[in-house]
Structure formats: C-alpha cells, structure tokens
Scaffold this motif. Structure first.
Motif, mmCIF file in Angstrom:
data_model
loop_
_atom_site.group_PDB
_atom_site.id
_atom_site.type_symbol
_atom_site.label_atom_id
_atom_site.label_comp_id
_atom_site.label_asym_id
_atom_site.label_seq_id
_atom_site.Cartn_x
_atom_site.Cartn_y
_atom_site.Cartn_z
ATOM 1 N N SER A 27 0.789 -1.217 0.000
ATOM 2 C CA SER A 27 0.000 0.000 0.000
ATOM 3 C C SER A 27 0.820 1.265 0.000
ATOM 4 C CB SER A 27 -0.918 -0.003 1.224
ATOM 5 O OG SER A 27 -0.137 -0.069 2.401
ATOM 6 N N ARG A 28 2.123 1.218 0.241
ATOM 7 C CA ARG A 28 2.922 2.423 0.227
ATOM 8 C C ARG A 28 2.804 3.135 -1.108
ATOM 9 N NH1 ARG A 28 9.062 1.489 1.362
ATOM 10 N NH2 ARG A 28 8.863 0.355 -0.597
ATOM 11 N N ASP A 29 2.579 2.407 -2.188
ATOM 12 C CA ASP A 29 2.481 2.997 -3.508
ATOM 13 C C ASP A 29 1.090 3.522 -3.798
ATOM 14 O OD1 ASP A 29 5.099 2.350 -4.008
ATOM 15 O OD2 ASP A 29 4.586 0.384 -4.790
ATOM 16 N N ALA A 30 0.145 3.307 -2.923
ATOM 17 C CA ALA A 30 -1.224 3.720 -3.206
ATOM 18 C C ALA A 30 -1.322 5.203 -3.406
ATOM 19 C CB ALA A 30 -2.137 3.274 -2.063
ATOM 20 N N ALA A 31 -0.473 5.972 -2.728
ATOM 21 C CA ALA A 31 -0.536 7.412 -2.853
ATOM 22 C C ALA A 31 0.472 7.956 -3.845
ATOM 23 C CB ALA A 31 -0.293 8.055 -1.490
ATOM 24 N N ALA A 32 1.205 7.081 -4.514
ATOM 25 C CA ALA A 32 2.214 7.542 -5.457
ATOM 26 C C ALA A 32 1.567 8.121 -6.695
ATOM 27 C CB ALA A 32 3.121 6.376 -5.847
ATOM 28 N N PRO A 33 2.112 9.238 -7.208
ATOM 29 C CA PRO A 33 1.546 9.811 -8.423
ATOM 30 C C PRO A 33 1.675 8.852 -9.579
ATOM 31 C CG PRO A 33 3.047 11.343 -7.314
ATOM 32 C CD PRO A 33 3.214 10.017 -6.655
ATOM 33 N N GLN A 34 0.651 8.793 -10.416
ATOM 34 C CA GLN A 34 0.670 7.959 -11.605
ATOM 35 C C GLN A 34 0.220 8.797 -12.791
ATOM 36 O OE1 GLN A 34 -1.386 4.278 -11.402
ATOM 37 N NE2 GLN A 34 -0.722 3.814 -9.337
ATOM 38 N N PRO A 35 0.881 8.645 -13.942
ATOM 39 C CA PRO A 35 0.424 9.350 -15.135
ATOM 40 C C PRO A 35 -1.024 9.020 -15.432
ATOM 41 C CG PRO A 35 2.559 8.326 -15.499
ATOM 42 C CD PRO A 35 2.063 7.840 -14.180
ATOM 43 N N GLY A 36 -1.750 10.001 -15.847
ATOM 44 C CA GLY A 36 -3.148 9.782 -16.158
ATOM 45 C C GLY A 36 -4.061 10.001 -14.985
ATOM 46 N N GLY A 37 -3.517 10.436 -13.853
ATOM 47 C CA GLY A 37 -4.331 10.666 -12.676
ATOM 48 C C GLY A 37 -4.928 12.045 -12.661
ATOM 49 N N SER A 38 -5.193 12.568 -11.463
ATOM 50 C CA SER A 38 -5.855 13.851 -11.333
ATOM 51 C C SER A 38 -4.929 14.965 -11.779
ATOM 52 C CB SER A 38 -6.261 14.067 -9.861
ATOM 53 O OG SER A 38 -7.067 13.006 -9.427
ATOM 54 N N PRO A 39 -5.461 15.998 -12.420
ATOM 55 C CA PRO A 39 -4.635 17.109 -12.860
ATOM 56 C C PRO A 39 -4.181 17.950 -11.682
ATOM 57 C CG PRO A 39 -6.936 17.578 -13.255
ATOM 58 C CD PRO A 39 -6.871 16.166 -12.766
ATOM 59 N N THR A 40 -3.168 18.787 -11.930
ATOM 60 C CA THR A 40 -2.690 19.681 -10.894
ATOM 61 C C THR A 40 -3.743 20.727 -10.602
ATOM 62 O OG1 THR A 40 -0.447 19.340 -11.658
ATOM 63 C CG2 THR A 40 -0.836 21.265 -10.294
ATOM 64 N N PRO A 41 -4.075 20.960 -9.336
ATOM 65 C CA PRO A 41 -5.102 21.912 -8.996
ATOM 66 C C PRO A 41 -4.666 23.333 -9.285
ATOM 67 C CG PRO A 41 -3.998 21.130 -7.021
ATOM 68 C CD PRO A 41 -3.461 20.344 -8.152
ATOM 69 N N ARG A 365 3.946 -4.659 7.636
ATOM 70 C CA ARG A 365 4.621 -3.695 6.753
ATOM 71 C C ARG A 365 6.124 -3.639 6.999
ATOM 72 N NH1 ARG A 365 1.181 0.942 6.812
ATOM 73 N NH2 ARG A 365 0.141 -0.150 5.103
ATOM 74 N N PHE A 366 6.544 -3.860 8.219
ATOM 75 C CA PHE A 366 7.979 -3.780 8.518
ATOM 76 C C PHE A 366 8.765 -4.846 7.763
ATOM 77 C CE2 PHE A 366 6.593 -7.145 11.261
ATOM 78 C CZ PHE A 366 7.706 -7.936 11.500
ATOM 79 N N VAL A 367 8.096 -5.920 7.341
ATOM 80 C CA VAL A 367 8.748 -6.974 6.571
ATOM 81 C C VAL A 367 8.560 -6.760 5.079
ATOM 82 C CG1 VAL A 367 8.728 -9.435 6.035
ATOM 83 C CG2 VAL A 367 8.570 -8.687 8.399
ATOM 84 N N MET A 368 7.354 -6.399 4.673
ATOM 85 C CA MET A 368 7.026 -6.303 3.252
ATOM 86 C C MET A 368 7.593 -5.046 2.590
ATOM 87 S SD MET A 368 5.247 -9.008 2.927
ATOM 88 C CE MET A 368 4.013 -10.090 3.644
ATOM 89 N N GLU A 369 7.642 -3.961 3.323
ATOM 90 C CA GLU A 369 8.123 -2.715 2.738
ATOM 91 C C GLU A 369 8.958 -1.934 3.755
ATOM 92 O OE1 GLU A 369 4.853 -0.105 1.786
ATOM 93 O OE2 GLU A 369 3.467 -1.267 2.995
ATOM 94 N N PRO A 370 10.054 -2.521 4.197
ATOM 95 C CA PRO A 370 10.908 -1.813 5.157
ATOM 96 C C PRO A 370 11.535 -0.577 4.520
ATOM 97 C CG PRO A 370 12.034 -3.743 4.318
ATOM 98 C CD PRO A 370 10.631 -3.808 3.783
ATOM 99 N N LYS A 371 11.699 0.464 5.314
ATOM 100 C CA LYS A 371 12.265 1.702 4.767
ATOM 101 C C LYS A 371 13.776 1.573 4.592
ATOM 102 C CE LYS A 371 8.576 4.602 6.620
ATOM 103 N NZ LYS A 371 7.961 4.755 5.304
ATOM 104 N N MET A 372 14.480 1.164 5.624
ATOM 105 C CA MET A 372 15.901 0.825 5.536
ATOM 106 C C MET A 372 16.780 1.961 5.011
ATOM 107 S SD MET A 372 15.796 -3.158 4.236
ATOM 108 C CE MET A 372 17.581 -3.245 4.223
ATOM 109 N N GLU A 373 16.461 3.213 5.388
ATOM 110 C CA GLU A 373 17.336 4.313 4.972
ATOM 111 C C GLU A 373 18.759 4.127 5.479
ATOM 112 O OE1 GLU A 373 14.384 4.793 6.349
ATOM 113 O OE2 GLU A 373 13.189 6.203 5.129
#
Length: 406
Positions: A27-41, A365-373
């Motif tokens: 789900s971390r990518d759920a909020a990622a911008p994707q081409p074809g999405g909402s225009p810039t307000p 989430r700590f296993v599936m999508e660790p940040k690991m900076e």
C-alpha cells in the motif's frame, strides 16, 4: 506449487501509461503519483494522483485464483473435474500476474532509488519469507533436517527471486529489437536443458520470462483493446472451450507442465517436445490471460483497495496452504464432495481477501516494505542539492516584493 470506471459503449477512459509499482507492491504505492491521474489543482500544488482501479482489480482477482488453485490441489487426485478446473486456472493465473509485473516494470532502470526499492520491496521479503518458510517446514512437517538455503526457493518464494532477476534484466529487453521472440527462445532452451538445476529456481524464472517481457512491451491501448465488448463476448466461448479441453487432457497430460519448473526430460518427454510445448503453452496462456483481463472490472469495486496488498496475501496464505497438508486437514471425507469443494473455494477466497486487507498490511509492513534508509548511502545528486540549498541566501522582503512586481 505455483502456485491474481467502466462507462457503456466503446468510449472509455484510457488507462494510465505506466506506473512504477509492482503488481505485488504494497500500500505504500497507493498514494504515489501515476500518469493519467488527477490534474494539478489551480493552486499550483500537485494533487495525489489516483491508482487505476483496473490493475488493482486484476491483481486482487489473480491472487484469489492463486489461493483457490492451492486449495483445489489435494482434490485433484480423486476428481477429474477438480483436476480440470485446477489445470484451467493454472494455465493463466500466474501468467496474468506476471504480465502485470512486466507492465509496471517498464520504467525500471538502474537509477539509485529504483534499485533501493527493488532491494527493500523484493529482495528483503524474499530473504525473510524463504527463511520463515524453511523453519515452518522444519517444525510443521516434522522435518528438522530441511535445509535453509537462499539459493533454493521453496514454495511461493520463487516468484520474488524471479521478479528480482526479471527487473534487473529489464534494460536489456528494452533495447533489443524483438524482445518477446528472444524471451520465448530463452524459455524453449531452458525447457530442453535438464542440467540447469534448482538454484534460484532458474527453470521457472526462464520459462515464465516471456510473460514478463510481454508486459514490458504492452502499451495502454493494448489493455483498452481487450476491454472492448466484442472481446468480452468472444472470451466466453474461449473459456468454455478451454475448460472442456482441460477436462479432456487431464488423463493424458501431467499438471506439472503448467508449473514450468521442470525440463521436458524431467517430465519423461523427449527433448524435442520442449520445442513444441513451450510455445504452445505460452500461446494458450496468453489467450486466456486476454480473456481474463477482458472481464476484470474497470471501475472501483469493493475489493479494489485490496489490490495494493497482494504481496501480503500471496506470501502469508502459503503458510495455511502448506499447513493444511502438513496437518492432514484434507483427510476429512466431506471435503472431497461437491459441497466440500465449494466450501474450500469460498474459504480460500475469504482467507486471502483478509490477508490483503489494511490491518494485515499494517502488522506486516515492517517486513514487506521496510524503509531501511540506514542501509543506503544518500545519492550524490541529492547531497549536492542539499548543500546548495544550505548555501543559498534566504530571500529578503525586498526581494519578495520585487519578484511579485515582476
């Protein structure tokens, strides 16, 4: 072992050209911008662009078919109908998943941030779950001598190591002139090479490779094409014919052909069979994949959000699928009746649905999508930008007024 907005008429909203998400990306990518999405307000700030529901729906439905296929497998020994359904599903559920993997890998290159995401989103879950599955087999199957090896994927983890390898080879497939025929040739050669061995499950990596490469070369208009009304109508008799063929072929063909994990010699067939069967199975699977996509809903559904959590459902349901064999759950006679098979189907779909849900995602989430900076050095360009920002003088009120007047 392997094991997944719709207006009326032909005027349809085009699919987004691409996304950097994996079909198994959480789900971390759920909020990622994707081409074809909402225009810039109008205010000038970029809006969070919406995920395309078609792909999330396809991922969820594919993972449900994976779980259902695993639930059906023990029933195939004494039911020809169950085996036919099993073969039918296995002919396209993983290819459908892998095609989407390739489609969402089109933008992959060796850029630092993408390599970091490949490590944290694919390599780390592979290491964790390969280890966890190995310990699970040791104790649940009373097999204390079972080795723990990252070079020999067990059960579901083969897909993660395959995705890692496929992604790394993406730049190659983007520069060759005929990527799909080349990938299919590689798959054919693998199918007639019994000496490849089990390391990294390379047989499956190479034999499933053409589906990934197909995804790399697909464009949004190809998905638009299969959503046409006539394609949906045509897919019904195609599915029916495939089911009838699966019923006919069950006594004549081993289901192992659809796992793509063995060479043809290991399937007790002559070597030249791979030259015929590999392209034939690829073609049949691609036809069924197109029919599957034709019936994937385009609009938001109740299960659309679950498509962002398919990695969770895929990896976690494997413990129950294998545990049901280790603990002899299928010894119950009623499970081998028609109503038992129906109950298993519903239960498998329900379990994997829960495992794709947001509460489960939060827990794992700590296993599936660790940040690991901490594990990565900062990119040189990013460091340079940071230093430039620190050296730049702060704007004064007079500067602001001049800029405003300009």
């Amino acid at each position: 072992m392997t094991n997944v907005l719709r207006p009326h008429g032909h005027q349809r909203t085009p699919l987004p050209p691409e996304s950097r998400a994996s079909p198994l990306t959480p789900s971390r990518d759920a909020a990622a911008p994707q081409p074809g999405g909402s225009p810039t307000p109008p205010g000038g700030n970029s809006a969070v662009k919406k995920r395309d529901p078609f792909f999330d729906n396809a991922k969820y439905l594919a993972i449900v078919l994976v779980a259902i296929g695993h639930a059906w497998q023990p029933l195939t020994a004494d039911s020809r109908i169950a085996e036919a359904l099993y073969i039918f599903v296995y002919a396209f559920h993983m290819p459908a998943f892998i095609v989407i993997s390739g489609y969402f890998s089109r933008s992959f290159d060796m850029r630092t941030d993408r390599l970091q995401r490949l490590i944290t989103g694919v390599a780390v879950p592979y290491i964790v779950f390969e280890t966890a599955y190995s310990y699970f087999k040791r104790y649940a199957d009373d097999d204390p001598g079972y080795p723990i090896s990252l070079l020999d994927p067990w059960y579901l983890t083969w897909f993660l190591i395959a995705l890692f390898i496929w992604r790394l080879t993406t730049p190659l497939w983007k520069i060759v002139r005929w990527p799909v025929p080349l990938a299919l040739s590689v798959a054919v050669l693998a199918s007639v090479s019994p000496d490849i061995g089990d390391d990294l499950d390379l047989q499956r990596v190479l034999q499933f490779l053409p589906f990934f490469v197909v995804g790399l070369v697909l464009k949004p208009e190809h998905f638009q094409l299969v959503r046409r009304r006539e394609v949906r109508i045509l897919s019904v008799p195609v599915f029916a014919a495939a089911l009838l063929f699966a019923y006919w072929v069950t006594p004549r063909m081993a289901t192992s052909w659809f796992y793509h994990r063995d060479s043809v010699q290991e399937l007790t067939a002559p070597w030249w069979t791979g030259l015929v069967m590999t392209p034939a199975l690829f073609g049949c699977s691609m036809v069924l994949v197109a029919c599957f996509y034709a019936w994937v809903p385009r609009r938001e559904m109740w299960f659309t959000a679950l498509g962002a959590g398919t990695l969770y459902g895929y990896l976690l349901h494997g413990f129950l699928a294998k545990g049901s064999r280790f603990w002899d759950w299928y010894d119950a006679g009623w499970l081998h009746t028609v109503w038992g098979a129906v109950a298993l189907t519903v239960l498998a779909a329900a379990v994997v649905t829960v495992l794709c849900s947001r509460p489960v995602q939060r827990v794992f989430r700590f296993v599936m999508e660790p940040k690991m900076e901490w594990a990565f050095r900062r990119d040189a360009a990013e460091l340079a930008r940071g230093r430039a920002e620190k050296k730049a003088p702060a704007p004064t009120a007079g500067d602001g007024g001049t800029a405003a007047r300009g």
